[in-house]
Design an enzyme around this catalytic site. Structure first.
Site: not given
Ligand SMILES: Nc1nc2c(ncn2[C@H]2C[C@H](O)[C@@H](COP(=O)(O)OP(=O)(O)OP(=O)(O)O)O2)c(=O)[nH]1
Length: 205
Positions: A60, A78-80, A115
């Site tokens: 991203k 970010c990634d959750s 992340g």
């Protein structure tokens, strides 16, 4: 005495559509521009949930860092995902999946992995890391699960729950950074910016 106005020393870009992430940054005195990456999360897969969250965060941030409108900026991606039984659980596909998820996770603990990737487009340097927070779920009744799913909230959030929203009564506790559960860990962001020789206080708006 009027507070001294300060100008951020660098432009900050949040490569995320998440209102929760934007709010976390604003509450911490930052004023990022938002440029949504539009990255198709289904194009990446990893066995390890933490590795998947990191790869998606990097993807991203990478998409947005390549845009002319981000030139010279610090870009945050970010990634959750919620890790439960070794699986990476993002947003549930539909109400049935959200219901099944809650019936599987209530009374248990999962790990919310987010992340984080920061790219300094002025130097091309990139740093990334994943933060983890253990989430201990309460035991909502079937009727409470049905009501929560009917609210629609779980369909829009990774792990089908929120720490600070309608499902907060169903979260018994956490071990680790709360912001990380919501979508972005501010202490980790401070550390990543430090690796890029940027002090987070220099970004206060
Ligand atoms: N307010 C709140 N939001 C949460 C919580 N847990 C997860 N979320 C939200 C934050 C993110 O918007 C979303 C996580 O999904 P993603 O990491 O894929 O981000 P999202 O698709 O929203 O935006 P992005 O892909 O970054 O453009 O779930 C929580 O406890 N509270």
């Amino acid at each position: 005495m009027t507070p001294m106005t300060v100008e951020p020393q660098r432009t900050l870009v949040l490569a995320s559509a998440s209102p929760a992430r934007l709010n976390l940054l604003r509450q911490a005195g930052l004023a990022p521009h938002v440029i949504v990456s539009g990255f198709d999360e289904d194009t990446l897969d990893h066995d390890e949930p933490a590795a998947l969250a990191l790869a998606l965060a990097e993807a991203k941030a990478g998409v947005v860092a390549g845009l002319a409108e981000a030139a010279g900026a610090l870009v945050i991606g970010c990634d959750s995902v919620l890790e439960l039984d070794g699986e990476a659980l993002g947003k549930p596909a539909d109400a049935a999946e959200a219901t099944a998820r809650w019936k599987a996770m209530r009374g248990r603990a999962g790990v919310l992995r987010t992340g984080h990737c920061v790219i300094d487009t002025a130097t091309g340097r990139q740093v990334s890391a994943t933060a983890s927070t253990t989430v201990r779920f309460g035991e909502p009744s079937d009727a409470e699960v049905a009501a929560y799913v009917a609210s629609g909230e779980p369909l829009h959030v990774a792990g089908a729950f929120t720490l600070d929203g309608l499902s907060s009564p169903f979260i018994d506790g956490i071990d680790g950074d709360h912001g990380n559960v919501i979508g972005l860990s501010m202490p980790l962001l401070r550390s990543l910016l430090g690796e890029l020789d940027v002090s987070i206080t220099d970004l206060w708006a």
